[in-house]
Write a protein that holds these residues in place. Structure first.
Motif, PDB file in Angstrom:
ATOM      1  N   THR A 163       1.973   9.143  -5.892  1.00  0.00           N
ATOM      2  CA  THR A 163       2.106  10.534  -5.447  1.00  0.00           C
ATOM      3  C   THR A 163       3.251  11.229  -6.166  1.00  0.00           C
ATOM      4  O   THR A 163       3.125  12.376  -6.613  1.00  0.00           O
ATOM      5  N   THR A 164       4.368  10.544  -6.292  1.00  0.00           N
ATOM      6  CA  THR A 164       5.515  11.114  -7.002  1.00  0.00           C
ATOM      7  C   THR A 164       5.156  11.428  -8.446  1.00  0.00           C
ATOM      8  O   THR A 164       5.510  12.492  -8.979  1.00  0.00           O
ATOM      9  N   GLN A 165       4.427  10.528  -9.100  1.00  0.00           N
ATOM     10  CA  GLN A 165       4.034  10.740 -10.492  1.00  0.00           C
ATOM     11  C   GLN A 165       3.110  11.944 -10.636  1.00  0.00           C
ATOM     12  O   GLN A 165       3.331  12.822 -11.480  1.00  0.00           O
ATOM     13  N   ARG A 166       2.058  12.000  -9.816  1.00  0.00           N
ATOM     14  CA  ARG A 166       1.072  13.072 -10.002  1.00  0.00           C
ATOM     15  C   ARG A 166       1.635  14.435  -9.625  1.00  0.00           C
ATOM     16  O   ARG A 166       1.379  15.431 -10.321  1.00  0.00           O
ATOM     17  N   VAL A 167       2.443  14.514  -8.550  1.00  0.00           N
ATOM     18  CA  VAL A 167       3.013  15.798  -8.148  1.00  0.00           C
ATOM     19  C   VAL A 167       4.041  16.278  -9.172  1.00  0.00           C
ATOM     20  O   VAL A 167       4.094  17.471  -9.494  1.00  0.00           O
ATOM     21  N   SER A 168       4.834  15.362  -9.702  1.00  0.00           N
ATOM     22  CA  SER A 168       5.829  15.728 -10.712  1.00  0.00           C
ATOM     23  C   SER A 168       5.155  16.264 -11.966  1.00  0.00           C
ATOM     24  O   SER A 168       5.606  17.253 -12.557  1.00  0.00           O
TER      25      SER A 168
ATOM     26  N   SER B 216      10.004  20.569  -0.736  1.00  0.00           N
ATOM     27  CA  SER B 216       9.094  21.598  -1.251  1.00  0.00           C
ATOM     28  C   SER B 216       7.911  20.991  -1.987  1.00  0.00           C
ATOM     29  O   SER B 216       6.961  21.694  -2.343  1.00  0.00           O
ATOM     30  N   THR B 217       7.950  19.681  -2.242  1.00  0.00           N
ATOM     31  CA  THR B 217       6.833  18.973  -2.866  1.00  0.00           C
ATOM     32  C   THR B 217       6.607  17.641  -2.149  1.00  0.00           C
ATOM     33  O   THR B 217       7.535  17.080  -1.573  1.00  0.00           O
ATOM     34  N   PRO B 218       5.379  17.122  -2.185  1.00  0.00           N
ATOM     35  CA  PRO B 218       5.113  15.790  -1.625  1.00  0.00           C
ATOM     36  C   PRO B 218       5.788  14.701  -2.480  1.00  0.00           C
ATOM     37  O   PRO B 218       6.176  14.983  -3.619  1.00  0.00           O
ATOM     38  N   PRO B 219       5.893  13.477  -1.962  1.00  0.00           N
ATOM     39  CA  PRO B 219       5.380  13.009  -0.675  1.00  0.00           C
ATOM     40  C   PRO B 219       6.306  13.378   0.481  1.00  0.00           C
ATOM     41  O   PRO B 219       7.522  13.382   0.336  1.00  0.00           O
ATOM     42  N   PHE B 220       5.696  13.656   1.628  1.00  0.00           N
ATOM     43  CA  PHE B 220       6.458  14.013   2.823  1.00  0.00           C
ATOM     44  C   PHE B 220       6.681  12.812   3.740  1.00  0.00           C
ATOM     45  O   PHE B 220       7.517  12.858   4.641  1.00  0.00           O
ATOM     46  N   HIS B 221       5.906  11.767   3.504  1.00  0.00           N
ATOM     47  CA  HIS B 221       6.027  10.554   4.315  1.00  0.00           C
ATOM     48  C   HIS B 221       5.351   9.426   3.544  1.00  0.00           C
ATOM     49  O   HIS B 221       4.755   9.649   2.477  1.00  0.00           O
ATOM     50  N   GLY B 222       5.432   8.214   4.042  1.00  0.00           N
ATOM     51  CA  GLY B 222       4.778   7.098   3.385  1.00  0.00           C
ATOM     52  C   GLY B 222       3.270   7.289   3.319  1.00  0.00           C
ATOM     53  O   GLY B 222       2.655   7.733   4.279  1.00  0.00           O
ATOM     54  N   ARG B 223       2.689   6.978   2.160  1.00  0.00           N
ATOM     55  CA  ARG B 223       1.252   7.097   1.920  1.00  0.00           C
ATOM     56  C   ARG B 223       0.743   8.533   2.050  1.00  0.00           C
ATOM     57  O   ARG B 223      -0.385   8.777   2.477  1.00  0.00           O
TER      58      ARG B 223
ATOM     59  N   GLU C  84       0.830  -1.198   0.000  1.00  0.00           N
ATOM     60  CA  GLU C  84       0.000   0.000   0.000  1.00  0.00           C
ATOM     61  C   GLU C  84       0.868   1.252   0.000  1.00  0.00           C
ATOM     62  O   GLU C  84       0.628   2.200  -0.756  1.00  0.00           O
ATOM     63  N   GLY C  85       1.897   1.249   0.850  1.00  0.00           N
ATOM     64  CA  GLY C  85       2.804   2.394   0.901  1.00  0.00           C
ATOM     65  C   GLY C  85       3.640   2.526  -0.354  1.00  0.00           C
ATOM     66  O   GLY C  85       3.864   3.634  -0.861  1.00  0.00           O
ATOM     67  N   LEU C  86       4.106   1.399  -0.885  1.00  0.00           N
ATOM     68  CA  LEU C  86       4.928   1.404  -2.089  1.00  0.00           C
ATOM     69  C   LEU C  86       4.186   2.034  -3.259  1.00  0.00           C
ATOM     70  O   LEU C  86       4.704   2.924  -3.950  1.00  0.00           O
TER      71      LEU C  86
ATOM     72  N   PHE D 230      12.007  11.572   3.643  1.00  0.00           N
ATOM     73  CA  PHE D 230      10.732  11.699   4.342  1.00  0.00           C
ATOM     74  C   PHE D 230      10.910  12.499   5.627  1.00  0.00           C
ATOM     75  O   PHE D 230      12.002  12.587   6.173  1.00  0.00           O
ATOM     76  N   MET D 231       9.808  13.071   6.081  1.00  0.00           N
ATOM     77  CA  MET D 231       9.790  13.805   7.340  1.00  0.00           C
ATOM     78  C   MET D 231       9.258  12.908   8.466  1.00  0.00           C
ATOM     79  O   MET D 231       8.413  12.049   8.225  1.00  0.00           O
ATOM     80  N   THR D 232       9.715  13.153   9.659  1.00  0.00           N
ATOM     81  CA  THR D 232       9.057  12.625  10.853  1.00  0.00           C
ATOM     82  C   THR D 232       8.229  13.764  11.437  1.00  0.00           C
ATOM     83  O   THR D 232       8.374  14.929  11.030  1.00  0.00           O
ATOM     84  N   VAL D 233       7.377  13.457  12.393  1.00  0.00           N
ATOM     85  CA  VAL D 233       6.595  14.510  13.043  1.00  0.00           C
ATOM     86  C   VAL D 233       7.525  15.515  13.716  1.00  0.00           C
ATOM     87  O   VAL D 233       7.312  16.735  13.627  1.00  0.00           O
TER      88      VAL D 233
END
Length: 366
Positions: A244-249, A343-350, A236-238, A312-315
């Motif tokens: 997300t990478t595709q659509r944001v790019s 500056s663009t997503p994804p910032f974390h898994g899923r 699910e995360g993969l 990725f970011m942590t909280v």
């Protein structure tokens, strides 16, 4: 192609027809692609895992005497051969679906830039009963001088789009290609060794439980210094991160192409939204910073390079970078986030975040 592959293609074809008829927006179609794809690769994994565990049990039943470490090596050799076929089985469909996600996001962004839509819709992965996949063939219309609907031909993919898609295809192949060997195989071998050999099981008893032990172990994913959980959660995360990478790019390259200098982070802001995305929502960045990260991602040659370019970011990191403040922040904090590659997503898994044009920049009209 396996039976699951044919079923997946059939579902996609039906979704395309329904999506067209209902005029479902592009991001909803992308969400449906994501849902179907993760179901497909999970089913293919389960199919091979069943086959591998049965063959492992057959090997164990054939040993003479009590099981040894050498017998576990033989068992794992059989399991490895079967599971190695997973990435080859799903690769074509995985790449094609991610490409279609890019194409649909490209259309959505073009419509936004042309003023066809007031804002990009929120991105939400739908429930399995929802509909929405369609091929990226939609026509875009604007109002003519007499109020008539005038078709607009969207700019076709340029060299940047094609290079981006090609690079991300390679990235997706090495993510799925290395999954079994690096994230699963060692765990399966260790569980089998402890359960069968170190427990001192005899040949008959070992033969009976090997299939169950191997099958259950194949559902455990343990990424070194990373994810640890079930195969379904990992897939699910993969898929979510890839889509997300595709659509944001695609959105970013379209905004840059139309001359927009800023983009803003947006997300559904619903009960599923995490603290990281809440903190990033409403933050504005230069499109040039996002393009710089994208350019470096395109040139990345390894998973390690990708992770270092856009970590990725942590909280805790999100709180530190934003000062714990939602919405707009100081330019120095924004630049610090950009410098980190976020500056663009994804910032974390899923991550479900997207980007949009800022209200300050006028929509280009034709």
């Amino acid at each position: 192609m396996t039976i699951h592959g044919h079923i997946h293609d059939g579902i996609s074809a039906i979704d395309a027809i329904i999506g067209k008829a209902l005029k479902v927006n592009e991001l909803a179609r992308i969400a449906r692609i994501e849902t179907n794809l993760r179901n497909y690769i999970g089913k293919e994994w389960d199919l091979l895992a069943e086959k591998a565990s049965k063959q492992a049990a057959a090997v164990m039943r054939s040993v003479s005497g009590d099981p040894s470490n050498d017998d576990i090596i033989r068992v794992m050799a059989k399991v490895d051969r079967v599971m190695a076929g997973w990435s080859d089985t799903i690769k074509t469909r995985y790449v094609e679906d991610n490409r279609e996600a890019y194409e649909l996001a490209h259309i959505a962004a073009m419509k936004r830039c042309l003023g066809k839509s007031k804002r990009l819709p929120d991105y939400n992965t739908p429930k399995s009963a929802d509909t929405g996949v369609a091929k990226a063939k939609d026509a875009v219309f604007v109002s003519g001088d007499a109020g008539e609907r005038v078709p607009v031909i969207l700019p076709s993919f340029n060299a940047v789009d094609k290079k981006t898609i090609k690079a991300f295809e390679k990235h997706q192949v090495f993510w799925i290609g290395r999954h079994y060997k690096e994230n699963v195989s060692n765990t399966v071998a260790e569980i089998a060794r402890k359960t069968i050999v170190e427990a001192g099981l005899g040949r008959e008893e070992a033969g009976k439980i090997t299939q169950k032990v191997i099958r259950e172990a194949l559902d455990i994913v343990d990424v070194p210094a990373g994810f640890s959980g079930t195969s379904s959660s990992y897939f699910e995360g993969l898929v979510a991160n890839a889509v997300t990478t595709q659509r944001v790019s695609a959105q970013l390259t379209s905004f840059v192409r139309f001359g927009y200098t800023e983009h803003v982070i947006v997300n559904p802001s619903d009960q599923r939204t995490c603290e990281i995305c809440d903190l990033m929502n409403g933050k504005t960045f230069r499109t040039s910073d996002g393009q710089d990260v994208l350019n470096r991602l395109v040139e990345a040659k390894s998973p390690t390079a990708v992770k270092s370019i856009q970590p990725f970011m942590t909280v805790a990191i999100a709180r530190e970078l934003t000062g714990g403040k939602m919405g707009p922040i100081s330019s120095s904090r924004t630049q610090a986030i950009s410098d980190r590659g976020n500056s663009t997503p994804p910032f974390h898994g899923r991550c479900r975040c997207s980007i949009d044009i800022t209200e300050e920049e006028e929509i280009i009209s034709f």
